[in-house]
Structure formats: structure tokens, C-alpha cells
Design an enzyme around this catalytic site. Structure first.
Site, PDB file in Angstrom:
ATOM      1  N   HIS A  92      20.993  -7.888 -47.658  1.00  0.00           N
ATOM      2  CA  HIS A  92      21.314  -6.469 -47.552  1.00  0.00           C
ATOM      3  C   HIS A  92      20.079  -5.602 -47.747  1.00  0.00           C
ATOM      4  O   HIS A  92      19.325  -5.796 -48.699  1.00  0.00           O
ATOM      5  CB  HIS A  92      22.330  -6.022 -48.620  1.00  0.00           C
ATOM      6  CG  HIS A  92      23.390  -7.020 -48.934  1.00  0.00           C
ATOM      7  ND1 HIS A  92      24.521  -7.177 -48.172  1.00  0.00           N
ATOM      8  CD2 HIS A  92      23.489  -7.928 -49.936  1.00  0.00           C
ATOM      9  CE1 HIS A  92      25.273  -8.131 -48.694  1.00  0.00           C
ATOM     10  NE2 HIS A  92      24.667  -8.612 -49.755  1.00  0.00           N
ATOM     11  N   TYR A 146      13.216  -4.809 -47.057  1.00  0.00           N
ATOM     12  CA  TYR A 146      12.054  -4.913 -46.188  1.00  0.00           C
ATOM     13  C   TYR A 146      11.150  -6.014 -46.719  1.00  0.00           C
ATOM     14  O   TYR A 146      10.687  -5.959 -47.867  1.00  0.00           O
ATOM     15  CB  TYR A 146      11.266  -3.601 -46.125  1.00  0.00           C
ATOM     16  CG  TYR A 146       9.976  -3.760 -45.364  1.00  0.00           C
ATOM     17  CD1 TYR A 146       9.983  -4.064 -44.000  1.00  0.00           C
ATOM     18  CD2 TYR A 146       8.746  -3.647 -46.001  1.00  0.00           C
ATOM     19  CE1 TYR A 146       8.803  -4.237 -43.302  1.00  0.00           C
ATOM     20  CE2 TYR A 146       7.557  -3.809 -45.317  1.00  0.00           C
ATOM     21  CZ  TYR A 146       7.597  -4.112 -43.959  1.00  0.00           C
ATOM     22  OH  TYR A 146       6.431  -4.295 -43.263  1.00  0.00           O
ATOM     23  N   GLN A 157      -6.150  -0.341   2.121  1.00  0.00           N
ATOM     24  CA  GLN A 157      -5.751   0.456   3.276  1.00  0.00           C
ATOM     25  C   GLN A 157      -5.823   1.922   2.848  1.00  0.00           C
ATOM     26  O   GLN A 157      -4.922   2.440   2.205  1.00  0.00           O
ATOM     27  CB  GLN A 157      -4.337   0.089   3.736  1.00  0.00           C
ATOM     28  CG  GLN A 157      -3.909   0.808   5.002  1.00  0.00           C
ATOM     29  CD  GLN A 157      -2.450   0.561   5.356  1.00  0.00           C
ATOM     30  OE1 GLN A 157      -1.641   0.249   4.484  1.00  0.00           O
ATOM     31  NE2 GLN A 157      -2.116   0.704   6.634  1.00  0.00           N
ATOM     32  N   GLY A 188      14.405  -2.333  12.675  1.00  0.00           N
ATOM     33  CA  GLY A 188      13.976  -2.784  13.984  1.00  0.00           C
ATOM     34  C   GLY A 188      14.910  -3.855  14.520  1.00  0.00           C
ATOM     35  O   GLY A 188      15.291  -4.774  13.796  1.00  0.00           O
ATOM     36  N   TYR A 227       1.392  -1.973 -47.880  1.00  0.00           N
ATOM     37  CA  TYR A 227       0.392  -1.125 -47.221  1.00  0.00           C
ATOM     38  C   TYR A 227      -0.077  -0.029 -48.174  1.00  0.00           C
ATOM     39  O   TYR A 227       0.735   0.678 -48.770  1.00  0.00           O
ATOM     40  CB  TYR A 227       1.027  -0.507 -45.971  1.00  0.00           C
ATOM     41  CG  TYR A 227       0.108   0.314 -45.111  1.00  0.00           C
ATOM     42  CD1 TYR A 227      -1.126  -0.177 -44.689  1.00  0.00           C
ATOM     43  CD2 TYR A 227       0.488   1.581 -44.684  1.00  0.00           C
ATOM     44  CE1 TYR A 227      -1.955   0.572 -43.879  1.00  0.00           C
ATOM     45  CE2 TYR A 227      -0.330   2.348 -43.868  1.00  0.00           C
ATOM     46  CZ  TYR A 227      -1.547   1.838 -43.469  1.00  0.00           C
ATOM     47  OH  TYR A 227      -2.371   2.591 -42.654  1.00  0.00           O
ATOM     48  N   ALA A 231       0.798  -1.228   0.000  1.00  0.00           N
ATOM     49  CA  ALA A 231       0.000   0.000   0.000  1.00  0.00           C
ATOM     50  C   ALA A 231       0.826   1.271   0.000  1.00  0.00           C
ATOM     51  O   ALA A 231       0.286   2.355  -0.181  1.00  0.00           O
ATOM     52  CB  ALA A 231      -0.936   0.004   1.217  1.00  0.00           C
TER      53      ALA A 231
END
EC number: 2.7.7.23
Length: 454
Positions: free
Chosen positions: A359, A362, A71, A135, A383, A8
Site C-alpha cells: 500500500h 515509494y 526528390q 488507376g 534524492y 517524399a
């Protein structure tokens, strides 16, 4: 067993809008590491106490076996555990963990749980060279733990104690419920300390036992970006050690990052600066060059990945040759002995055995047959501004340099595409197809004289 994970806190020292427990270690939220370790104990109840950034934390680690308690005010660790009480089974012990302590091992937690059993109070402790801020574990003359004193409430004598409380405890849930109801916040922090339950247990004569982790780093908490970086390096060092122990060759164990699950066959070699994300498998004899980023991919036996390659959600067949400076994007599947060279990008494409694009190319949304040669500068034009279209290149095709394949288009088996072609229609099998302007030479032409503007 009940397991409660406290998550929390705001984490002011992180200087970040991201909730502290969501800061990543090895690419995953710290809290996710703690939950994974908790699951190894097969708890019947797994409760995460959330507060700051509650919804973001809930979304990040939501699962069928995880429940949440909120909490609203951060009033201490005891108060945090109180919020989880309605979801706990009193007939089983409760283990309390921390969402910002991500490196505690399952073996350490099992040792603590076994030491405590169903009736004792178990505390995970460590001895620190410098216990400042923690502690202290106070024991009586017989060596039994009687209480835990926080740094701000400790006397000089108590501050000299080097054994400290890690905060991880396990105890009977019925007792825990009763002890939490008696907690007070009249301390230097004004908080309800979970550690005060130790003194309650001692007062009632409950046997208090302790266990220690195998290494101090298991209990390191994260409260700042400095500590986050330290924990990250420790975790990466541990992962590198495991790889070395299974036979992987690492050029420098200090310069590898595994942010997920990396599995390797025999005789795998990894050069410096590589990052592995998600699930990655490297087959026998795979060689990975320097400074590669590989995510959610499998690379079959004998393949070589040269330096500076990015590979994401791809499959590379046996004896493949990738790079340097190649990029394989999601959906890429390469057959045996496929060569993808420098400055070649492949996306959502299947390339059959022995094909090459060595080489500057794409290849996107394509199906490429076997023994295909893709010349330098070739582009699949997939595309049209709104939709993606596929290119099909059948077996034994030779594509000349600087070719544009305007999808959807098919190149039939054995075809040759002349350099510089823009292909918009199907290329027939075993024939030469080309489209280029006729070359001309103008004998009478002279280069004009040009003067710079004054």
C-alpha cells in the site's frame, strides 16, 4: 534485387507538421513497417526516396542497409523513382514500394517478385467494389495488361473497370531506366507517372504479369487521419488474431493495442484496454488485468497484474502480484512471489523473493532483500536535489507504516522499524529502531472557540 521506397510526399490531408510517412502505426512510423517488410526479400540495394521533411525522415529510419535519394520537387511517382536510379544495379530487377502503404505482407511481395522473375514486368493489382480515385488496369482481348490509366485521365468506359493498380511494381532495372527517360507530364496532373512505364513495356512486347494480395487491406494507403485510424485498427485486429491463434485469451480482441513485439507463453489471459509497447514477454499463465500499460518488460510464469498498472522496463518474477494501480519504472527487478500493491511506485530497485509493499509506498534506488514487509506510506528518500542515493534493506526486515528512509541508509537483516520513523542512520540487525516524539496528553487543554470573520 533493388528495392525503392517512395517516401517524399507532404501529406497535406494529414493536417500535420509531421511528414506523412512518419505517422505511427502500432507505435512505429509507417515507413519503418515498409522497410521491415522489404528486408524480408534480402535486397542488395534498399533506397528510400525522401522529400518533404527529408532530414526528419532520414533520422527516423537511418540504418546501415538503407540509402536515401532526395526528390526536391514532388513531380510524380515516375520522377521520384528517377532520383533513385544512380543507386540501382542494372543487373537486378527493381521493386517499387510506398512508404504510406504499411500493411503489405512479405508473402504478397514474394509472390509478385516470383511471378515477374528477372525479365517480366510485374504489377500488384486488386479488384475494388468502388475503384474511384485509383488507376485502372486496362487489358486487351487476351487478358494481357496493356496500360494503366489514372482516374483523372480515364474515359467513362475505363472508369467502369474495377481492377486497379496498387502502385507496387517490379521490372528489369535496365528497361526501367530507359522507360523513365521517355516519360512525359502532359496529363491532367502535370506529373511523371510511373504507371506509364507499363504501356512502354507492352509496346516493346515485354511480358506483363500481375499478382494479387490475399486481402484488400494489404494495399490500403494512408492520406488522412481517418485512413490512418482505419489502418491502425486493421493492423491491431491482425495482431490480435495471431495472439488468439497461439492460445492467448483476449477478453475482447478489439480492445488491445500492441505497439511493438508481444510474446506469450501458454494460458496467458489479457483483459480489455491493455497497451503493450516495445518488447514485452508474458510467461505461462500470466494474467493481465484491464487497462494496463506495459512497455519493454518481462513477466514470468504465474504472475498477476491487476487493473490500471503502468510497467516500464521492468522484470517481474514468477507468481508476482502487482497492483491494482501500481507503477513499476525502469530498472525494477522483482523476484519470485513479490507483491507490489495499490499506489506503490518502484523505480530502479531490486526486490528479492516473497517481499511485499502492498500500500501507498515509494521504493526508489533500493536493494530489498527477501521476505521484507514494507508498510503503508513508506518512502525511500533517495534524492537530495542534485544526486540520487541508494537504500539497502536486507532479508527479513519489517518496516512499519509511514517510515522515511533517508538515503544513503542500510537496514540490517531482521531489523524492525517502528511506524512513523525517519531513519537517517543504519538500523542494526534483529533490533527495533524507531524515532518519534513522545506521545503526550494535556488534561487541562480545551479547544478554543473560534468565530468566523464577519
Amino acid at each position: 534485387m533493388n528495392i525503392v521506397i517512395l517516401a517524399a510526399g507532404m501529406g497535406k490531408r494529414m493536417h500535420s507538421d509531421l511528414p506523412k510517412v512518419l505517422h505511427p502505426v502500432a507505435g512505429r512510423p509507417m515507413l519503418a513497417h515498409v522497410i521491415d517488410t522489404a528486408r524480408t526479400l534480402s535486397p542488395s540495394r534498399l533506397v528510400v526516396v525522401i522529400g518533404h521533411g527529408a532530414e526528419r525522415v532520414r533520422e527516423a529510419v537511418a540504418a546501415d542497409d538503407v540509402t536515401f535519394a532526395e526528390q526536391d520537387q514532388q513531380l510524380g511517382t515516375g520522377h521520384a523513382v528517377m532520383q533513385a536510379l544512380p543507386q540501382l544495379d542494372d543487373n537486378q530487377p527493381t521493386l517499387v514500394l510506398y512508404g504510406d502503404v504499411p500493411l503489405t505482407t512479405a508473402a504478397t511481395l514474394k509472390a509478385l517478385v516470383e511471378a515477374a522473375g528477372n525479365t517480366r514486368f510485374g504489377v500488384l493489382t486488386v479488384e475494388m467494389p468502388d475503384p474511384t480515385g485509383y488507376g485502372r488496369i486496362v487489358r486487351d482481348a487476351a487478358g494481357s495488361i496493356v496500360r494503366i490509366v489514372e482516374q483523372k485521365d480515364a474515359s467513362e468506359a475505363v472508369r467502369a473497370i474495377r481492377e486497379i493498380n496498387t502502385g507496387i511494381i517490379v521490372c528489369p532495372t535496365g528497361h526501367l531506366r530507359r522507360w523513365l527517360a521517355t516519360l512525359r507530364n502532359d496529363n491532367a496532373q502535370g506529373e511523371y507517372y510511373l504507371t506509364d512505364t507499363v504501356e512502354r513495356a507492352a509496346t516493346e512486347g515485354i511480358d506483363i504479369v500481375s499478382a494479387q494480395p490475399a486481402a484488400l487491406w494489404e494495399t490500403l494507403g494512408v492520406n488522412s487521419k481517418v485512413q490512418l485510424a482505419e489502418v491502425e485498427r486493421i493492423h491491431q485486429r491482425n495482431l490480435a488474431q495471431r495472439l488468439l491463434e497461439t492460445g492467448v485469451t483476449l477478453a475482447d480482441p478489439a480492445r488491445i493495442d500492441v505497439r511493438g513485439e508481444l510474446t506469450c507463453g501458454r494460458d496467458v489471459s489479457i483483459d480489455i484496454g491493455c497497451v503493450f509497447e516495445g518488447r514485452v514477454h508474458l510467461g505461462d499463465g500470466v494474467q493481465i488485468g484491464a487497462n494496463c500499460v506495459i512497455r519493454n518488460s518481462s513477466i514470468d510464469a504465474g504472475a498477476q497484474v491487476q487493473p490500471f498498472c503502468h510497467i516500464d522496463s521492468a522484470k517481474i518474477g514468477a507468481d508476482g502480484r502487482i497492483g491494482p494501480y501500481a507503477r513499476l519504472r525502469p530498472g525494477t527487478e522483482l523476484g519470485e512471489d513479490v507483491h507490489i500493491g495499490n499506489f506503490v511506485e518502484v523505480k530502479n530497485s531490486q526486490v528479492a523473493a516473497h517481499s511485499k509493499a502492498n500500500h501507498l509506498a515509494y521504493v526508489g534506488d533500493a536493494t530489498v532483500g527477501a521476505r521484507v514487509n514494507i508498510g503503508a506510506g513508506t518512502i525511500t528518500c533517495n534524492y537530495d536535489g542534485a544526486n540520487k542515493f541508494r537504500t539497502v534493506i536486507e532479508d527479513d526486515v519489517f518496516i512499519g507504516s509511514d517510515t522515511q528512509l533517508v538515503a544513503p541508509v542500510t537496514v540490517r537483516r531482521g531489523a524492525t522499524i517502528g511506524a512513523g520513523t525517519t531513519l537517517t542512520k543504519e538500523a542494526p540487525a534483529d533490533k527495533l529502531t524507531l524515532s518519534r516524539a513522545k506521545q503526550m496528553t494535556l488534561d487541562a487543554w480545551q479547544r478554543p472557540v473560534k468565530k468566523a470573520k464577519q
